[in-house]
Design a protein around this motif. Sequence first.
Motif, PDB file in Angstrom:
ATOM      1  N   PRO A  15       0.821  -1.223   0.000  1.00  0.00           N
ATOM      2  CA  PRO A  15       0.000   0.000   0.000  1.00  0.00           C
ATOM      3  C   PRO A  15       0.852   1.268   0.000  1.00  0.00           C
ATOM      4  N   LYS A  18       2.335   1.810  -3.495  1.00  0.00           N
ATOM      5  CA  LYS A  18       1.274   2.221  -4.419  1.00  0.00           C
ATOM      6  C   LYS A  18       0.892   3.684  -4.191  1.00  0.00           C
ATOM      7  N   LEU A  19       0.828   4.079  -2.918  1.00  0.00           N
ATOM      8  CA  LEU A  19       0.479   5.458  -2.589  1.00  0.00           C
ATOM      9  C   LEU A  19       1.537   6.417  -3.134  1.00  0.00           C
ATOM     10  N   ASN A  22       1.110   6.800  -6.821  1.00  0.00           N
ATOM     11  CA  ASN A  22      -0.039   7.651  -7.168  1.00  0.00           C
ATOM     12  C   ASN A  22       0.280   9.133  -6.942  1.00  0.00           C
ATOM     13  N   LYS A 107      -9.509  10.484  -4.821  1.00  0.00           N
ATOM     14  CA  LYS A 107      -9.966   9.281  -5.528  1.00  0.00           C
ATOM     15  C   LYS A 107      -8.820   8.693  -6.362  1.00  0.00           C
ATOM     16  N   LYS A 108      -8.061   9.588  -7.025  1.00  0.00           N
ATOM     17  CA  LYS A 108      -6.908   9.136  -7.819  1.00  0.00           C
ATOM     18  C   LYS A 108      -5.847   8.487  -6.935  1.00  0.00           C
ATOM     19  N   SER A 110      -6.588   6.717  -4.408  1.00  0.00           N
ATOM     20  CA  SER A 110      -7.259   5.549  -3.792  1.00  0.00           C
ATOM     21  C   SER A 110      -7.384   5.722  -2.280  1.00  0.00           C
ATOM     22  N   LEU A 111      -7.695   6.954  -1.857  1.00  0.00           N
ATOM     23  CA  LEU A 111      -7.862   7.253  -0.432  1.00  0.00           C
ATOM     24  C   LEU A 111      -9.306   7.660  -0.153  1.00  0.00           C
ATOM     25  N   GLN A 113     -12.343   9.963   0.825  1.00  0.00           N
ATOM     26  CA  GLN A 113     -12.492  11.397   0.524  1.00  0.00           C
ATOM     27  C   GLN A 113     -12.800  12.180   1.801  1.00  0.00           C
TER      28      GLN A 113
END
Length: 766
Positions: A15, A18-19, A22, A107-108, A110-111, A113
């Motif tokens: 994770p 990936k963060l 992003n 959203k982009k 993946s967190l 809102q």
Amino acid sequence: MSDSLINAEILPPSPLAKLKENIAVIRAQLRPGQTQMADWQSGPLAVSAVPGAGKSTGMAAAAAIAIARQYEYYLNTGNKDYKQLIVVTFTRSATANIKLKIRENLKKLSLPQTGFAVYTLHGLALIIASRHPNLSGLQLENATLITPNQSHKFIRTAVEKWIANYPEIYLRLLAGQQFDGEETEKLRRQSVLRTEILPDLAYTVIHEAKSSGISPEDLLKWSEQTQDKYGILRISAGLYEQYQNLMQLQDFIDYDDMILGALKVLRNSSTCRIEQSKIFAVFEDEAQDSSPLQTDLLEILASQEYAEILDKSALNLIRVGDPNQAINSTFTPADPIYFREFCEDCQSKDRLAEMDQAGRSTQIIIDAANFALEWVNSQDFTKTKPGREPFRNQKIQPVNQPNGNPQPVGQGLELHTPRDIHHTVELLSQRVIELFTENPQSCAAILVRENRQGRWLAAALEPICKEHKIKLYDVGEKERRSHVPQEILSLLQFCERPHSADYLKATLDVLVERQLIPTQDINTLASLPEEFLYPGPLAPPQTEIVQKVAHLCRSLLRAYLELPFYQIISFFALTLKYDQAELATADKLAERVNQQIFGNSSMGAMISALSEIVSSERFESVEPENIEEQYTKAGQLTIITMHKAKGLDWDYVFLPFLHENLIPGRFWIPPQGQFLGDFTLSEVARAQIRAGLHKKPIPDINQAWEESKYLKMAEEYRLLYVAMTRAKKLLWMSAAQKAPFTWSKPDNLQTSAPCPVFAALKRQFV
């Protein structure tokens, strides 16, 4: 192939990895300046951005990345002590826009809102004040919020109470520079002082002083530093004190009370720590429009610990703005000097980011805007203000990428000098038809300096647009509808008490505003109501114009006596020649008033119900949340004021009527107030208050008046710069050779000098 390599290919990335990936994707799409916001981790950061640089886009990306870094910290440490990011902007529509952009970025990433809140400054202050009512002093369940203006009943009542308490100073004002004691002139001056000069002074002083944390006692102390015949700051202190007493007595609050209440909460060490503990940073948009008190509020919240004196290097604060788009300082306490100082302070610590690339406009429009900025800063009137030039020396640069800026339509910059304002409409409408014929889905706007220009243009263009099926949207029309209750009330009060000079004057004001009677000195007419309405055989003969005005007023009185109550509002609406939308608003108003007075149908009850509607300020047409989208619709020609156009853009922008008497304009002292001298009390007081606020010696009347003139010129030029930078593909500008001196009389044309910037642009680009 090794097992470890096989596993690496099969196993999904962690994770955390990936963060980070992003975040890198979002950051790669940003421009210089925006990337500095995205890379921010702590401390203060100033971002000075040119028009169209993408301030809100950069701030939304930076906000989402800052929230992601909190999550990153949790993944690294397991610490779930989340704090919130506070984003503050200037208008409600801007809050909705930036909130949407932050959510899209989260959203982009993946967190969830969440993790942030977006407020207007007053909305944030209200929340803090309401959490701690005992400290803020605001009992919001019992208080009523008002937006005072010059005609507000509290301002008028404060003026009357001040006159009663200080008769000697009032008589000094009445005497003015010279006075022969003639009774008619005395009545005229009384009318001007009570209904124009003193309410205007009270409104200006209360707004300037209260928004800056200055008390009536402070004004009294400052008044000792300067001597003038009238004691303007002493009068100001008295009016301010009376207003505050009235507000407290009746449990009313205004927007400044919200900020002051929130600051009271934050100046208590324990509650301050509670509020600070919820926040990890504050991001502010449109920072050039903040007042000193609003800045104090944000700096305290952004501080990492409570302290009497803030350590500005320890603030988790990003302030984004453009001092060259500061266009509110002549009617609010905001002053571009404050944001400039913040930028200079950050620059000395290498914490200033400059967003000078803008992809909004085509190159020639950028060149014209940069030329205007440099030309104004080089003029003689700026030479005496080193460091306080109208513009920060910050040029717009095109985006450094292929197809970053749009291609021009036509010449991109088109400058015209029509014969007169009618020829202006002819040229402008021809160009509009050509543009919408070529591209029916484009959007265009005509930006005007005054609402009266917009009203005149809308009437002239409506049949042309109808013929060519171009949608015409006049933004000012809706604003005019909001004045319907006040106008109807003024007429009803006059009919109830026609012998009242105040009520007669209010009605004459409405008739002038609606262009039903010519502009004239209505104080003279209103000073002797009976003689004006029903002149006797010994009264001096009335001019033909005055006879017509008196006849119109008598027709209102006759209708009041002959019509049933439920028809009066509709009759007045027709008499004022309301358009279709205004008539609908008047019908809605009549229905509501008739419901409220059901069972007690009297003129007193009707006036009481209308007064309540007007003073509560709750009779407004509902605005959709996306109101700004209404202004920039495809296939539409929008007429809007330059002030309202800030933050918007169109494919084609038209700037007609660029004349020197409006931009930069001049301080015009109304003839009715010239008995006091060659200045206005309100502008002198404003300049004196700002000097005191900046810890400078309080200027005398002449110095203060000169300072006021400079502030107005500087702001008018910034307003023109804002208007020019709204255009994407075409900027059309004109200054007619003949134009009205005042747009209240659009048919009285005279030779008019062009705005100096327009003349300079013609020399440079034609």
